[in-house]
Scaffold this active site. Structure first.
Site, PDB file in Angstrom:
ATOM      1  N   HIS A  34       0.832  -1.192   0.000  1.00  0.00           N
ATOM      2  CA  HIS A  34       0.000   0.000   0.000  1.00  0.00           C
ATOM      3  C   HIS A  34       0.872   1.249   0.000  1.00  0.00           C
ATOM      4  O   HIS A  34       2.065   1.178   0.288  1.00  0.00           O
ATOM      5  CB  HIS A  34      -0.830   0.086   1.298  1.00  0.00           C
ATOM      6  CG  HIS A  34      -1.595  -1.123   1.675  1.00  0.00           C
ATOM      7  ND1 HIS A  34      -2.969  -1.173   1.624  1.00  0.00           N
ATOM      8  CD2 HIS A  34      -1.208  -2.329   2.181  1.00  0.00           C
ATOM      9  CE1 HIS A  34      -3.390  -2.350   2.060  1.00  0.00           C
ATOM     10  NE2 HIS A  34      -2.338  -3.072   2.403  1.00  0.00           N
ATOM     11  N   TYR A  35       0.252   2.405  -0.249  1.00  0.00           N
ATOM     12  CA  TYR A  35       0.848   3.643   0.236  1.00  0.00           C
ATOM     13  C   TYR A  35      -0.067   4.210   1.318  1.00  0.00           C
ATOM     14  O   TYR A  35      -1.257   3.881   1.395  1.00  0.00           O
ATOM     15  CB  TYR A  35       1.154   4.652  -0.859  1.00  0.00           C
ATOM     16  CG  TYR A  35       0.017   5.254  -1.662  1.00  0.00           C
ATOM     17  CD1 TYR A  35      -1.198   5.659  -1.098  1.00  0.00           C
ATOM     18  CD2 TYR A  35       0.184   5.481  -3.023  1.00  0.00           C
ATOM     19  CE1 TYR A  35      -2.197   6.234  -1.845  1.00  0.00           C
ATOM     20  CE2 TYR A  35      -0.815   6.078  -3.784  1.00  0.00           C
ATOM     21  CZ  TYR A  35      -2.001   6.448  -3.189  1.00  0.00           C
ATOM     22  OH  TYR A  35      -2.999   7.019  -3.930  1.00  0.00           O
ATOM     23  N   THR A  36       0.509   5.083   2.163  1.00  0.00           N
ATOM     24  CA  THR A  36      -0.249   5.566   3.309  1.00  0.00           C
ATOM     25  C   THR A  36      -1.310   6.586   2.927  1.00  0.00           C
ATOM     26  O   THR A  36      -2.371   6.652   3.544  1.00  0.00           O
ATOM     27  CB  THR A  36       0.689   6.187   4.350  1.00  0.00           C
ATOM     28  OG1 THR A  36       1.519   7.161   3.713  1.00  0.00           O
ATOM     29  CG2 THR A  36       1.568   5.109   4.990  1.00  0.00           C
ATOM     30  N   GLU A  99       2.525  -0.901   4.573  1.00  0.00           N
ATOM     31  CA  GLU A  99       2.213   0.482   4.206  1.00  0.00           C
ATOM     32  C   GLU A  99       3.518   1.220   3.918  1.00  0.00           C
ATOM     33  O   GLU A  99       4.450   1.188   4.727  1.00  0.00           O
ATOM     34  CB  GLU A  99       1.467   1.185   5.339  1.00  0.00           C
ATOM     35  CG  GLU A  99       0.051   0.704   5.560  1.00  0.00           C
ATOM     36  CD  GLU A  99      -0.950   1.390   4.649  1.00  0.00           C
ATOM     37  OE1 GLU A  99      -0.536   2.218   3.812  1.00  0.00           O
ATOM     38  OE2 GLU A  99      -2.154   1.085   4.777  1.00  0.00           O
ATOM     39  N   HIS A 141      -2.397  -3.079  -3.476  1.00  0.00           N
ATOM     40  CA  HIS A 141      -3.752  -2.942  -2.942  1.00  0.00           C
ATOM     41  C   HIS A 141      -4.755  -2.757  -4.080  1.00  0.00           C
ATOM     42  O   HIS A 141      -5.876  -3.288  -4.042  1.00  0.00           O
ATOM     43  CB  HIS A 141      -3.783  -1.738  -1.990  1.00  0.00           C
ATOM     44  CG  HIS A 141      -4.989  -1.687  -1.114  1.00  0.00           C
ATOM     45  ND1 HIS A 141      -5.282  -0.597  -0.323  1.00  0.00           N
ATOM     46  CD2 HIS A 141      -5.980  -2.580  -0.879  1.00  0.00           C
ATOM     47  CE1 HIS A 141      -6.406  -0.825   0.342  1.00  0.00           C
ATOM     48  NE2 HIS A 141      -6.845  -2.016   0.024  1.00  0.00           N
ATOM     49  N   ASP A 151      -3.526   2.386  -4.798  1.00  0.00           N
ATOM     50  CA  ASP A 151      -2.178   2.347  -4.215  1.00  0.00           C
ATOM     51  C   ASP A 151      -1.514   0.973  -4.379  1.00  0.00           C
ATOM     52  O   ASP A 151      -2.207  -0.033  -4.494  1.00  0.00           O
ATOM     53  CB  ASP A 151      -2.230   2.746  -2.738  1.00  0.00           C
ATOM     54  CG  ASP A 151      -3.159   1.878  -1.885  1.00  0.00           C
ATOM     55  OD1 ASP A 151      -4.316   1.679  -2.290  1.00  0.00           O
ATOM     56  OD2 ASP A 151      -2.729   1.423  -0.815  1.00  0.00           O
TER      57      ASP A 151
END
Length: 253
Positions: A34-36, A99, A141, A151
């Site tokens: 993921h990215y945050t 993340e 994700h 993401d």
């Protein structure tokens, strides 16, 4: 839980209360990246450890390469949400979530620093080796939730991870501007073959021969991961040939 020993030796521990037991006896078979999507890493880490958020992840990787573990790998973190992969609708129970700090598309999407990506690579290599996760099960994700999540996005360097031994990847086919394309509203055998190939790889969609909104979202997700030079949901020759080569590169299991 007051604390635990980190599964990854280089990780700090910041315990999140947002976790539970993996369901139906599932063990980690997916590594989900993921990215945050928040203003900074500190805010993201705090949110993932806040009981009011009802979200968490196993690890967060900051831009300076610092790694924090929040949930034990043996437990079920709450990071994937609604989605599926290879017909499994409970991605949380089947996955380990990482993340990666980046503001994301809505705040200010930017390139991932080399220091951060190097840390991601070392962490991911450790996770896949310890949990025997197959290369083709290292996912975005957006792969498991097309149309809902984007993401870690088209700037994420999947090719670097693959070169380091993490994930399944082929070099994208070059763009062919005048080739045959499939897009919203199209139908027929070619669309059905495209849907069948996407489903075979693991994406969740109905094989109905109609290039509908769901098919467009899945094509966008595929492009974002495997053909990121143009993410438009149009199945052009570059997209279709890249998908075909990716399937051909899958090892016999």
């Amino acid at each position: 839980m007051n604390g635990f020993n980190a599964d990854y030796a280089k990780a700090e521990v910041h315990v999140s209360p947002n976790f539970g037991a993996r369901r139906d006896g599932l063990k980690p078979s997916i590594l989900l990246l993921h990215y945050t999507g928040m203003v900074n890493g500190e805010a993201a880490e705090a949110w993932l450890c806040n009981p009011d958020s009802e979200v968490s992840c196993h690890y967060i990787v900051h831009e300076n390469g610092r790694i924090v573990q929040m949930v034990r790998e043996a437990d079920r973190a709450w990071h994937a949400g609604a989605g599926s992969w290879q017909g499994n609708p409970d991605v949380n129970s089947a996955s380990i979530g990482v993340e990666i700090v980046n503001p994301g598309h809505e705040i200010g999407y930017r390139d991932f620093p080399d220091t951060q990506i190097n840390a991601v690579i070392h962490l991911c290599k450790s996770i896949v080796e310890r949990n025997q996760i197959l290369p083709e099960m290292v996912l975005a994700h957006s792969d498991t939730a097309p149309g809902r999540k984007v993401d870690p996005g088209e700037k994420f360097p999947w090719s670097k991870l693959h070169a380091a031994g993490v994930g399944h990847y082929v070099e994208p086919e070059p763009m062919i501007e005048d080739g045959k394309q499939m897009s919203n509203g199209d139908s027929g055998e070619a669309v059905e073959r495209l849907q069948s190939m996407l489903s075979l790889y693991g994406y969740g969609l109905e094989i109905n021969g109609a290039f509908d909104d769901r098919t467009k979202s899945v094509v966008e997700a595929f492009q974002r991961h495997f053909r990121p030079s143009r993410v438009d949901g149009i199945a052009d020759p570059s997209t279709v040939l890249t998908l075909r080569r990716l399937l051909q590169a899958l090892p016999d299991r």
